[in-house]
Design a protein around this motif. Structure first.
Motif, short mmCIF file in Angstrom:
data_model
loop_
_atom_site.label_atom_id
_atom_site.label_comp_id
_atom_site.label_asym_id
_atom_site.label_seq_id
_atom_site.Cartn_x
_atom_site.Cartn_y
_atom_site.Cartn_z
N ILE A 90 47.16 26.98 19.10
CA ILE A 90 47.67 26.36 20.33
C ILE A 90 48.80 25.39 19.98
N ILE A 91 48.62 24.62 18.91
CA ILE A 91 49.66 23.68 18.48
C ILE A 91 50.95 24.43 18.17
N GLN A 92 50.83 25.57 17.50
CA GLN A 92 52.03 26.35 17.15
C GLN A 92 52.71 26.91 18.39
N ARG A 93 51.91 27.32 19.38
CA ARG A 93 52.49 27.92 20.58
C ARG A 93 53.07 26.88 21.54
N GLN A 94 52.37 25.75 21.69
CA GLN A 94 52.72 24.80 22.73
C GLN A 94 53.32 23.50 22.20
N VAL A 95 53.52 23.37 20.94
CA VAL A 95 54.00 22.19 20.22
C VAL A 95 52.94 21.09 20.22
N ARG A 100 48.37 17.79 22.08
CA ARG A 100 47.61 16.55 21.97
C ARG A 100 47.21 16.03 23.35
N LYS A 101 48.16 16.02 24.28
CA LYS A 101 47.84 15.56 25.63
C LYS A 101 46.80 16.47 26.28
N ALA A 102 46.97 17.78 26.10
CA ALA A 102 46.02 18.73 26.69
C ALA A 102 44.63 18.56 26.08
N ALA A 157 43.48 25.01 25.89
CA ALA A 157 44.40 26.15 25.86
C ALA A 157 44.98 26.41 27.25
N ALA A 158 44.14 26.28 28.28
CA ALA A 158 44.62 26.49 29.64
C ALA A 158 45.46 25.32 30.12
N VAL A 159 45.02 24.10 29.82
CA VAL A 159 45.75 22.91 30.26
C VAL A 159 47.12 22.83 29.60
#
Length: 207
Positions: A90-95, A100-102, A157-159
């Motif tokens: 998720i970190i790789q996909r969403q930065v 972290r916030k999610a 992952a959704a957030v």
């Protein structure tokens, strides 16, 4: 599975939540790694939201592990390291910052659900598996935290997804709620004026 009733996980003012630093910024390193480097059992290190397991020694070193005695073997719970890999993806996909916030949003929501219901069978099953290898002096908090971790990451992952977050905050969030109901809450759809997920949907804590 015990109810901890941790007040710090209660629903909080979204104005104070936005961009909030991860709850835990320091914690003990894996005691086995520390011993391997002749540093003693307790070494405090800077930690981040995904720093929850030692993949080399199969120990939970995340939330709740105030001392080396709290570090749990996760060998009986392959879903926890699998979740950890998902977390890193998720970190790789969403930065990192968005993830972290999610993660913090999801952590707050999931702990609030636990404080209210503490009955989802999947989480209880993980807890029971962890209990079989629980160190004698370990507290219950790391076991509960580790048990909730798969649900927290699944919700994160959704957030973190702009696609799903847009649906969640729209006037037609049914697809988002269906995803949460199917993957996390075992058919139950979060509703009610005081539900933390509803609070996030209506107020968008990240803005």
């Amino acid at each position: 599975m015990p109810q901890l009733g941790l007040q710090q996980h209660g629903l909080i003012n979204p104005r104070h939540f936005a961009g909030r630093r991860a709850h835990r910024t320091h914690g003990p390193a894996c005691q086995r790694c520390a011993l391997a480097h002749d540093a003693g059992r307790f070494v405090e290190i800077h930690t981040t939201h995904e720093h929850v397991i030692c993949p080399n020694h199969g120990l939970w070193i995340g939330e709740g592990t105030a001392t080396p005695d709290d570090q749990l073997s996760i060998s009986a719970c392959p879903e926890i390291p699998a979740t950890w890999h998902h977390h890193k993806n998720i970190i790789q996909r969403q930065v990192r910052n968005r993830t972290r916030k999610a993660f913090e949003t999801s952590r707050t929501i999931t702990w609030q659900w636990y404080d209210q219901f503490h009955h989802f069978s999947y989480t209880a099953n993980v807890y029971d598996d962890l209990a079989t290898s629980r160190p004698h002096r370990a507290s219950q908090q790391p076991m509960v935290a580790a048990s909730l971790y798969p649900a927290i990451v699944e919700l994160a992952a959704a957030v973190a997804s702009p696609y799903w977050a847009k649906i969640a905050h729209s006037n037609h969030p049914d697809d988002f709620l269906d995803r949460i109901s199917t993957s996390i809450t075992e058919g139950w759809r979060p509703t009610g004026a005081h539900d933390p997920l509803r609070s996030w949907k209506e107020r968008n804590w990240d803005t």
